[in-house]
Design a protein around this motif. Structure first.
Motif, PDB file in Angstrom:
ATOM      1  N   VAL A 198       0.854  -1.191   0.000  1.00 15.61           N
ATOM      2  CA  VAL A 198       0.000   0.000   0.000  1.00 15.61           C
ATOM      3  C   VAL A 198       0.892   1.244   0.000  1.00 15.61           C
ATOM      4  CG1 VAL A 198      -1.693   1.357   1.293  1.00 15.61           C
ATOM      5  CG2 VAL A 198      -1.916  -1.137   1.148  1.00 15.61           C
ATOM      6  N   VAL A 200       1.094   5.008   0.856  1.00 18.42           N
ATOM      7  CA  VAL A 200       0.445   6.057   1.648  1.00 18.42           C
ATOM      8  C   VAL A 200       0.944   7.393   1.110  1.00 18.42           C
ATOM      9  CG1 VAL A 200       0.013   6.960   3.955  1.00 18.42           C
ATOM     10  CG2 VAL A 200       0.415   4.512   3.628  1.00 18.42           C
ATOM     11  N   ARG A 207      -4.749   9.195  -1.950  1.00 20.33           N
ATOM     12  CA  ARG A 207      -5.140   8.668  -0.649  1.00 20.33           C
ATOM     13  C   ARG A 207      -6.644   8.400  -0.600  1.00 20.33           C
ATOM     14  NH1 ARG A 207      -2.542   8.478   4.221  1.00 20.33           N
ATOM     15  NH2 ARG A 207      -3.863   8.294   6.066  1.00 20.33           N
ATOM     16  N   ASP A 210      -7.693   4.654  -0.408  1.00 17.83           N
ATOM     17  CA  ASP A 210      -7.708   4.027   0.915  1.00 17.83           C
ATOM     18  C   ASP A 210      -8.906   4.492   1.727  1.00 17.83           C
ATOM     19  OD1 ASP A 210      -5.293   2.668   0.421  1.00 17.83           O
ATOM     20  OD2 ASP A 210      -4.165   4.465   0.915  1.00 17.83           O
ATOM     21  N   ASP A 211      -9.235   5.794   1.613  1.00 22.41           N
ATOM     22  CA  ASP A 211     -10.397   6.307   2.342  1.00 22.41           C
ATOM     23  C   ASP A 211     -11.676   5.634   1.860  1.00 22.41           C
ATOM     24  OD1 ASP A 211      -8.699   7.968   3.704  1.00 22.41           O
ATOM     25  OD2 ASP A 211      -9.077   9.712   2.422  1.00 22.41           O
ATOM     26  N   ARG A 214     -11.888   2.037   3.124  1.00 19.38           N
ATOM     27  CA  ARG A 214     -12.194   2.005   4.543  1.00 19.38           C
ATOM     28  C   ARG A 214     -13.674   2.342   4.793  1.00 19.38           C
ATOM     29  NH1 ARG A 214      -8.199   4.448   5.838  1.00 19.38           N
ATOM     30  NH2 ARG A 214      -8.980   6.592   5.751  1.00 19.38           N
ATOM     31  N   VAL A 222      -2.581  -5.959   4.594  1.00 16.93           N
ATOM     32  CA  VAL A 222      -1.497  -5.044   4.254  1.00 16.93           C
ATOM     33  C   VAL A 222      -0.202  -5.583   4.847  1.00 16.93           C
ATOM     34  CG1 VAL A 222      -0.614  -2.703   4.443  1.00 16.93           C
ATOM     35  CG2 VAL A 222      -3.078  -3.090   4.160  1.00 16.93           C
ATOM     36  N   THR A 225       3.743  -0.918   3.737  1.00 11.16           N
ATOM     37  CA  THR A 225       3.333   0.427   3.304  1.00 11.16           C
ATOM     38  C   THR A 225       4.586   1.235   2.986  1.00 11.16           C
ATOM     39  OG1 THR A 225       3.316   1.320   5.564  1.00 11.16           O
ATOM     40  CG2 THR A 225       1.247   0.406   4.720  1.00 11.16           C
TER      41      THR A 225
END
Length: 306
Positions: A198, A200, A207, A210-211, A214, A222, A225
């Motif tokens: 992943v 970041v 990003r 990922d938001d 989630r 994962v 990162t």
């Protein structure tokens, strides 16, 4: 003596008197009366403490002090005239300057090769410089003229900026060739069970992936990162990790790193990628030319707004 002590019109009069050497000719060209020219010359004499011109055969002749002033005054007036009356038309073949573009590490991989190839043919004197859109205050840098353009997902650039949508960045799954998931249908269950790399990418729109995962309770394992995309190809090439990355980046990494691309088993929203520039350069011909080059190379469909 300060510049504020001298009226620019008096220096123009001085320059014309040097050229014409006759008060009547200067009066005619500057649309003044002869007494008006004489009064202005008297004022300049008092300011500079020198007669500047005296009577001579057929008109007036400059004093030694006036001759010393002649060249610097002429150069200063020529510089002002050139600044106020710039030559129109930008010739990329003759241009010699540095252009700075704000973009991410993804942008450097996706945009720079094609852009440099085009510039080497059409504007060989342009030097290209890039800055990370996360390492500087991009809005201030563009407003101050230190950054010419920006490319990417940059919602922070709003008031005072123009933008042109280039394309919608889709996301795909990337893995090494020979991976167990390469040829099998990539189901959501298999994607969840795989070990993920992943990225970041703090401060960038990527990003949002990922938001979104989630918020929609899409979980994954994962294993690693990293803070940027530059290491993705190297890591995937030698491991069984998989990664969710922008499609255009994936297509650039496939051949050099022997990777394989497949669609995601979940529908992740695409990211709109824009070309942005500050309103101060909206009418700058060099900036407009470069914008047209970027749009011609990378825009998928014509659309734009301020």
């Amino acid at each position: 003596m300060e510049l504020s002590d001298i009226d620019l019109n008096l220096l123009l009069l001085f320059h014309r008197l040097l050229q014409e050497r006759r008060v009547s000719a200067v009066a005619e060209k500057m649309q003044m009366s002869q007494p008006g020219v004489s009064n202005a010359l008297a004022k300049l004499r008092r300011r500079l403490g020198d007669p500047l011109f005296v009577r001579g055969p057929g008109g007036i002749v400059p004093t030694p002090f006036a001759l010393r002033l002649a060249e610097p005054v002429s150069q200063a007036l020529a510089t002002l005239h050139a600044a106020l009356n710039p030559v129109t038309g930008f010739d990329p073949l003759r241009a010699a300057r540095t252009v700075t573009i704000g973009m991410t590490d993804i942008g450097e991989v996706v945009f720079l090769p094609a852009l440099l190839e085009r510039l080497s043919r059409e504007a060989p004197g342009l030097t290209l410089n890039t800055v990370r859109d996360t390492s500087v205050n991009l809005g201030d840098e563009m407003a101050d003229g230190r950054v010419d353009l920006a490319i990417g997902l940059l919602p922070q650039l709003k008031g005072g900026f123009y933008q042109r949508r280039l394309f919608d960045q889709r996301y795909v799954c990337l893995m090494r060739r020979g991976h167990a998931l390469e040829h099998a249908p990539l189901t959501l269950a298999a994607w969840r069970e795989a070990e993920h790399l992943v990225v970041v990418a703090a401060g960038t729109g990527h990003r949002n992936v990922d938001d979104w995962l989630r918020k929609n309770s899409v979980r994954r394992k994962v294993r690693l990162t990293v803070p940027h995309f530059m290491s993705v190809g190297h890591i995937l090439q030698r491991t069984d990790l998989i990664a969710t990355v922008p499609e255009r980046l994936a297509l650039q990494l496939v051949e050099p790193f022997s990777l394989s691309v497949c669609p995601l088993p979940v529908k992740v929203p695409a990211a709109p990628i824009h070309l942005l520039w500050h309103e101060r350069v909206q009418h700058d011909e060099a900036n407009r030319w470069l914008r047209d080059v970027v749009i011609g190379l990378f825009a998928e469909a014509p659309s734009g707004r301020r």
